[in-house]
Design a protein around this motif. Structure first.
Motif, PDB file in Angstrom:
ATOM      1  N   ASP A  33       0.910   4.870  -8.174  1.00 27.12           N
ATOM      2  CA  ASP A  33       0.385   3.846  -7.261  1.00 27.12           C
ATOM      3  C   ASP A  33       0.514   4.231  -5.793  1.00 27.12           C
ATOM      4  O   ASP A  33       0.736   3.383  -4.938  1.00 27.12           O
ATOM      5  N   ILE A  51      -2.713 -12.409  -7.802  1.00 26.26           N
ATOM      6  CA  ILE A  51      -2.472 -10.978  -7.996  1.00 26.26           C
ATOM      7  C   ILE A  51      -0.979 -10.684  -7.829  1.00 26.26           C
ATOM      8  O   ILE A  51      -0.340 -11.199  -6.907  1.00 26.26           O
ATOM      9  N   ARG A  52      -0.445  -9.862  -8.708  1.00 21.51           N
ATOM     10  CA  ARG A  52       0.915  -9.317  -8.601  1.00 21.51           C
ATOM     11  C   ARG A  52       0.822  -7.862  -9.039  1.00 21.51           C
ATOM     12  O   ARG A  52       0.143  -7.557 -10.004  1.00 21.51           O
ATOM     13  N   HIS A  53       1.502  -6.983  -8.334  1.00 22.57           N
ATOM     14  CA  HIS A  53       1.491  -5.584  -8.738  1.00 22.57           C
ATOM     15  C   HIS A  53       2.855  -4.962  -8.543  1.00 22.57           C
ATOM     16  O   HIS A  53       3.728  -5.540  -7.901  1.00 22.57           O
ATOM     17  N   GLU A  54       3.021  -3.776  -9.097  1.00 23.63           N
ATOM     18  CA  GLU A  54       4.318  -3.097  -9.130  1.00 23.63           C
ATOM     19  C   GLU A  54       4.540  -2.153  -7.951  1.00 23.63           C
ATOM     20  O   GLU A  54       5.487  -1.392  -7.945  1.00 23.63           O
ATOM     21  N   TYR A  55       3.679  -2.184  -6.966  1.00 22.84           N
ATOM     22  CA  TYR A  55       3.804  -1.312  -5.800  1.00 22.84           C
ATOM     23  C   TYR A  55       3.902  -2.133  -4.523  1.00 22.84           C
ATOM     24  O   TYR A  55       3.534  -3.309  -4.490  1.00 22.84           O
ATOM     25  N   GLU A  57       2.516  -2.927  -0.906  1.00 22.37           N
ATOM     26  CA  GLU A  57       1.154  -2.868  -0.380  1.00 22.37           C
ATOM     27  C   GLU A  57       1.116  -3.316   1.071  1.00 22.37           C
ATOM     28  O   GLU A  57       1.717  -4.327   1.426  1.00 22.37           O
ATOM     29  N   PRO A  85       6.640  -5.450  -4.135  1.00 26.55           N
ATOM     30  CA  PRO A  85       6.242  -5.491  -5.547  1.00 26.55           C
ATOM     31  C   PRO A  85       6.541  -6.873  -6.152  1.00 26.55           C
ATOM     32  O   PRO A  85       7.590  -7.458  -5.890  1.00 26.55           O
ATOM     33  N   ARG A 104      -0.827   1.790  -0.385  1.00 26.05           N
ATOM     34  CA  ARG A 104       0.066   1.448  -1.504  1.00 26.05           C
ATOM     35  C   ARG A 104       1.179   2.502  -1.581  1.00 26.05           C
ATOM     36  O   ARG A 104       0.910   3.690  -1.498  1.00 26.05           O
TER      37      ARG A 104
END
Length: 108
Positions: A33, A51-55, A57, A85, A104
């Motif tokens: 990512d 939205i949720r992500h593991e990086y 941003e 994250p 990211r």
């Protein structure tokens, strides 16, 4: 780790379709990512989900405006966001369209 680049003309990087009315110019990318891109949202683009992500941003709005439908707030060119994250954001819509610089970083 991202690839190393000296200055280059960004307009020579082709726009590619990223889905859901969004095109992108990927400027640099690496594993896990690790990405830098310019994303262009077409007028009328809307997302449907939070939205949720593991990086990690970072987003800087270059042109246009973007509305966070959960917050009921519109953000415009010159505004910046930094998200850890897992931080919830969106869904979004843009009536006029927008262009953003997105960076990211891998978590950890």
């Amino acid at each position: 780790m991202k690839a190393e680049h000296e200055f280059f003309a960004v307009d020579q990087v082709p726009w590619t379709y990223a889905g859901n009315g969004i095109t992108q110019r990927v400027l640099s990318e690496g594993p896990e990512d690790n990405l830098t891109r310019i994303a262009r949202w077409a007028p009328g683009t809307t997302t449907d989900e939070v939205i949720r992500h593991e990086y990690f941003e970072e987003v800087y709005l270059l042109e246009g405006s973007l509305t966070d439908l959960t917050l009921r707030k519109t953000f415009s060119a010159g505004q910046y966001a930094a998200r850890r994250p897992g931080m919830p954001h969106g869904p979004y819509s843009t009536e006029e369209g927008c262009t953003m610089l997105e960076i990211r970083h891998p978590a950890g």
